[in-house]
Enzyme design. Sequence first.
Site, PDB file in Angstrom:
ATOM      1  N   ASP A   1      -3.967 -21.344 -31.035  1.00 29.86           N
ATOM      2  CA  ASP A   1      -5.409 -21.413 -30.782  1.00 29.86           C
ATOM      3  C   ASP A   1      -6.042 -22.520 -31.621  1.00 29.86           C
ATOM      4  O   ASP A   1      -6.938 -23.234 -31.157  1.00 29.86           O
ATOM      5  CB  ASP A   1      -6.089 -20.084 -31.115  1.00 29.86           C
TER       6      ASP A   1
ATOM      7  N   ASP B   1      -1.618 -12.714 -32.461  1.00 31.31           N
ATOM      8  CA  ASP B   1      -2.677 -13.322 -33.264  1.00 31.31           C
ATOM      9  C   ASP B   1      -2.599 -12.765 -34.675  1.00 31.31           C
ATOM     10  O   ASP B   1      -2.182 -11.618 -34.883  1.00 31.31           O
ATOM     11  CB  ASP B   1      -4.053 -13.018 -32.670  1.00 31.31           C
TER      12      ASP B   1
END
Length: 167
Positions: free
Chosen positions: A144, A126
């Site tokens: 995401d 991330d």
Amino acid sequence: MTEQTLERPTLFARPLPILVFIIIAVVLDQIVKIVVDHTLPLQEPVHLIPMLALYRTYNLGVAFSMLSGMDGWFIVGMRLIIVAFVIWLWHRTGKQRTFAHLGYALIIAGALGNLIDRFLYGHVIDYILFHTETWSFAVFNLADSFITIGAGCVILDELIQPKNADR
């Protein structure tokens, strides 16, 4: 309009275009993650503009760090079930429903992008952080974002689709 015009499938209602789109999205997601993993410092913000920073971290859960305490194989299995379910929804959805099919493609691409990370690294990379001095949103990635935008497209499709339409 003729019946044939009404029955004409949208771009992502056809298998080849949706497959090509998913592959391109997954490759783009993986390229960005490789660049991030090789160039950004771990858990140190790189401020781009106020409220937005790049912040490399490793996520052991699913989107936005949910279920991070769960076993990795449970998460892999859950993602595979979700991908299978979304493919089933894609197949059952009317061929003219543009936003739904786009949404399904984005959800599948996002789930596969994060699934590849889980297999390759044992975690998801991330790197996007929205924040203020007193608040920050969960660190997330392009995959995401695909999942979130895809879900929004499916909801939008449901809202704009005529109530009596063939589903």
